[in-house]
Design an enzyme around this catalytic site. Structure first.
Site, PDB file in Angstrom:
ATOM      1  N   LYS A 102       0.992  -1.315   0.076  1.00 13.54           N
ATOM      2  CA  LYS A 102      -0.014  -0.035  -0.024  1.00 13.54           C
ATOM      3  C   LYS A 102       0.761   1.392  -0.078  1.00 13.54           C
ATOM      4  O   LYS A 102       2.284   1.172   0.483  1.00 13.54           O
ATOM      5  CB  LYS A 102      -0.700   0.013   1.387  1.00 13.54           C
ATOM      6  CG  LYS A 102      -2.004   1.008   1.238  1.00 13.54           C
ATOM      7  CD  LYS A 102      -3.236   0.364   0.299  1.00 13.54           C
ATOM      8  CE  LYS A 102      -4.255   1.160   0.304  1.00 13.54           C
ATOM      9  NZ  LYS A 102      -5.449   0.433  -0.251  1.00 13.54           N
TER      10      LYS A 102
HETATM   11  P1  NAD Z   1     -13.275   8.091  -2.804  1.00 13.81           P
HETATM   12  O1  NAD Z   1     -12.559   9.015  -2.477  1.00 13.81           O
HETATM   13  O2  NAD Z   1     -13.692   7.829  -4.377  1.00 13.81           O
HETATM   14  O3  NAD Z   1     -14.669   8.225  -1.957  1.00 13.81           O
HETATM   15  C1  NAD Z   1     -14.512   8.575  -0.481  1.00 13.81           C
HETATM   16  C2  NAD Z   1     -16.023   9.050  -0.233  1.00 13.81           C
HETATM   17  O4  NAD Z   1     -15.968   9.133   1.349  1.00 13.81           O
HETATM   18  C3  NAD Z   1     -16.160  10.650  -0.579  1.00 13.81           C
HETATM   19  O5  NAD Z   1     -17.664  10.582  -1.049  1.00 13.81           O
HETATM   20  C4  NAD Z   1     -15.827  11.399   0.616  1.00 13.81           C
HETATM   21  O6  NAD Z   1     -16.842  12.566   0.683  1.00 13.81           O
HETATM   22  C5  NAD Z   1     -16.681  10.556   1.465  1.00 13.81           C
HETATM   23  N1  NAD Z   1     -16.138  10.702   2.891  1.00 13.81           N
HETATM   24  C6  NAD Z   1     -14.871  11.080   3.469  1.00 13.81           C
HETATM   25  N2  NAD Z   1     -14.829  11.204   4.592  1.00 13.81           N
HETATM   26  C7  NAD Z   1     -16.125  11.015   5.137  1.00 13.81           C
HETATM   27  C8  NAD Z   1     -16.713  10.960   6.308  1.00 13.81           C
HETATM   28  N3  NAD Z   1     -16.303  11.438   7.479  1.00 13.81           N
HETATM   29  N4  NAD Z   1     -18.140  10.837   6.429  1.00 13.81           N
HETATM   30  C9  NAD Z   1     -18.699  10.420   5.242  1.00 13.81           C
HETATM   31  N5  NAD Z   1     -18.150  10.390   4.191  1.00 13.81           N
HETATM   32  C10 NAD Z   1     -16.975  10.746   3.948  1.00 13.81           C
HETATM   33  O7  NAD Z   1     -12.778   6.692  -2.247  1.00 13.81           O
HETATM   34  P2  NAD Z   1     -13.185   5.383  -2.637  1.00 13.81           P
HETATM   35  O8  NAD Z   1     -12.197   4.908  -3.821  1.00 13.81           O
HETATM   36  O9  NAD Z   1     -14.497   5.096  -2.732  1.00 13.81           O
HETATM   37  O10 NAD Z   1     -12.774   4.786  -1.589  1.00 13.81           O
HETATM   38  C11 NAD Z   1     -13.453   4.467  -0.031  1.00 13.81           C
HETATM   39  C12 NAD Z   1     -12.988   3.358   0.475  1.00 13.81           C
HETATM   40  O11 NAD Z   1     -12.877   1.899  -0.114  1.00 13.81           O
HETATM   41  C13 NAD Z   1     -11.616   3.442   1.419  1.00 13.81           C
HETATM   42  O12 NAD Z   1     -11.546   2.889   2.547  1.00 13.81           O
HETATM   43  C14 NAD Z   1     -10.736   2.562   0.405  1.00 13.81           C
HETATM   44  O13 NAD Z   1      -9.510   2.225   0.798  1.00 13.81           O
HETATM   45  C15 NAD Z   1     -11.760   1.401   0.138  1.00 13.81           C
HETATM   46  N6  NAD Z   1     -11.357   0.502  -0.921  1.00 13.81           N
HETATM   47  C16 NAD Z   1     -11.330   1.264  -2.189  1.00 13.81           C
HETATM   48  C17 NAD Z   1     -11.207   0.577  -3.361  1.00 13.81           C
HETATM   49  C18 NAD Z   1     -11.319   1.144  -4.781  1.00 13.81           C
HETATM   50  O14 NAD Z   1     -11.165   0.488  -5.599  1.00 13.81           O
HETATM   51  N7  NAD Z   1     -11.511   2.462  -5.070  1.00 13.81           N
HETATM   52  C19 NAD Z   1     -10.913  -0.810  -3.370  1.00 13.81           C
HETATM   53  C20 NAD Z   1     -10.768  -1.214  -2.003  1.00 13.81           C
HETATM   54  C21 NAD Z   1     -11.227  -0.774  -1.183  1.00 13.81           C
END
Ligand code: NAD
Length: 413
Positions: A102
């Site tokens: 990571k």
């Molecule tokens: P992203 O940046 O696209 O979206 C994050 C979202 O969370 C946004 O809508 C933001 O406004 C919101 N957010 C941030 N802080 C917040 C809070 N305190 N309360 C409510 N909403 C809040 O990120 P993503 O890619 O969707 O990733 C989200 C999660 O999924 C992370 O934990 C990431 O590690 C995990 N994840 C993502 C992927 C991927 O392919 N993108 C894969 C595995 C895991």
């Protein structure tokens, strides 16, 4: 509790069911390599800004290491270490030929212009290009990064090492990306939520869902589940919680998000707007899907959660004490290392396509994704039933066993 302490505890809960000596446990927990670098860029106004970047490579017993790049102001070494180890167990649970890594930069990407983010990405690659590569460590998108960042990363890495799009996944489809990668994590969360609710005997149209975070993962999960007839009663992002007891108009919420350049839900008025933190503890929610940050469910709010099942779309959203409280209350928790594995699975398909110079159709990607996640889900569910452990411990038992077996076969003690 520190993020790495939480993953260590989850590891040990599973390791207690396996015959692992303290020495082997320590070797499996300790990252292979941790790199911290300075990332300096010239801002658009001519000033100099300096950030800290990390890449943690946790384990390579099962193949090249794989894991996302996160741009967020809270990124730090401890969190990156924890997320890298989650990737090791995740790739093992879904049986991809990868290890875990990571990385990220401690920066609020919303404070930078697009050109500044590009310069930041290129400066980061300048610092770490020697330790990543298609056969060693393959980054991907995570919070705060997307296909554009992946394209800049690849372009900068190729300046040092020559053409090789398999160095990174999550690229734009027209730039060697895979069809279906963007939706993959959310789609996987959606399909695994459907499987979990089936096992619990819930009827889709009567099962209410609340989703924290409406970024890449949350929005695609909402779309998938809404199409599967589940009422999505609440979604949230940093601007607030958007709630409607009889179900949000998900297509309308998605349209609003698309019409706003930063993807925010701010200004959406076709529902009640509540404070950001209200989402987790809404009354009468059947399924809760945390899809934003880690560490959001703790001993302070675990007792107030009404959901009967939690699908961990985010990495590490529940700390171990909250996990214990929720387990005691009989809440079913589908753990992150399975629930959000759709992203790394389609990243693997992208890497395979890049190496073969052959493109898959979207149908093929979706079919293979569904098959891979289904097999992993059945395996975890069965192990949980057979061994009388939580789904999380079952998933770790499977992941740790596979990693251990790979090291044994390679001749490592
Ligand atoms: P992203 O940046 O696209 O979206 C994050 C979202 O969370 C946004 O809508 C933001 O406004 C919101 N957010 C941030 N802080 C917040 C809070 N305190 N309360 C409510 N909403 C809040 O990120 P993503 O890619 O969707 O990733 C989200 C999660 O999924 C992370 O934990 C990431 O590690 C995990 N994840 C993502 C992927 C991927 O392919 N993108 C894969 C595995 C895991």
């Amino acid at each position: 509790m520190k993020a790495s302490e939480a993953t260590r505890r989850y590891f040990n809960l599973a390791a207690d069911h396996l015959d692992l000596s303290p020495g082997i446990r320590e070797a499996m927990l300790m990252p292979q390599r941790e790199v911290q670098v300075q990332v300096s860029i010239e801002r658009d106004d001519g000033s100099l800004a300096t950030y800290v970047g990390f890449r943690v490579q946790h384990d390579k017993s099962r193949g090249p290491m794989k894991g996302g790049l996160r741009y967020h102001h809270e990124v730090n070494l401890d969190e990156t270490r924890s997320l890298a180890s989650l990737m090791t167990w995740k790739t093992a649970v879904v049986d991809l030929p990868y290890g875990g890594a990571k990385g990220g930069i401690g920066v609020n990407p919303r404070s930078l212009s697009m050109r500044e983010i590009e310069r930041l990405t290129r400066a980061f690659v300048d610092q770490i290009h020697d330790i990543v590569g298609p056969d060693t460590d393959i980054p991907a998108p995570d919070m705060g990064t997307d296909h554009r960042v992946m394209a800049w990363f690849r372009n900068q890495w190729e300046k040092y090492h020559g053409f090789n799009p398999a160095v990174i996944t999550g690229k734009p489809v027209e730039e060697y990306g895979a069809k279906g990668r963007e939706e993959a994590t959310g789609r996987g969360v959606g399909s695994l939520t459907v499987k979990t609710t089936k096992r619990l005997g819930f009827k889709p149209s009567e099962t209410t869902i609340a989703i924290q975070g409406f970024g890449n993962v949350g929005s695609h999960a909402a779309k998938f589940l809404n199409e599967a007839q589940f009422p999505i009663v609440a979604v949230s992002d940093i601007s607030g919680t958007y709630f409607r007891q009889d179900g949000l108009d998900v297509a309308g919420v998605l349209r609003h998000k698309l019409q706003h350049p930063d993807g925010s839900l701010e200004g959406y008025t076709e529902c009640e707007v509540l404070p950001v933190d209200a989402l987790l503890t809404l009354p009468d929610t059947d399924i809760l899907i945390p899809a934003a940050l880690g560490g959001v469910i703790t001993k302070h709010n675990a007792k107030e959660i009404s959901a009967k099942a939690i699908i961990e779309a985010a990495n590490g959203p529940i700390d171990p004490i909250a996990d214990e409280i929720l387990n005691e209350r009989g809440v079913t928790i589908l753990p992150d290392i399975l629930a959000n594995a759709g992203g790394v699975t389609v990243s693997y398909f992208e890497w395979v396509q890049n190496r073969q110079h052959y493109r898959w159709t979207l149908d093929r990607v979706r079919q293979e994704l569904d098959r891979t996640l289904s097999e992993a889900f059945e395996n975890v569910w069965r192990t949980s039933q057979e061994q009388g452990v939580s789904l999380r411990t079952a998933a770790y038992i499977i992941g740790i066993t596979r990693v251990r077996r790979a090291s044994e076969l390679a001749g490592m003690t």
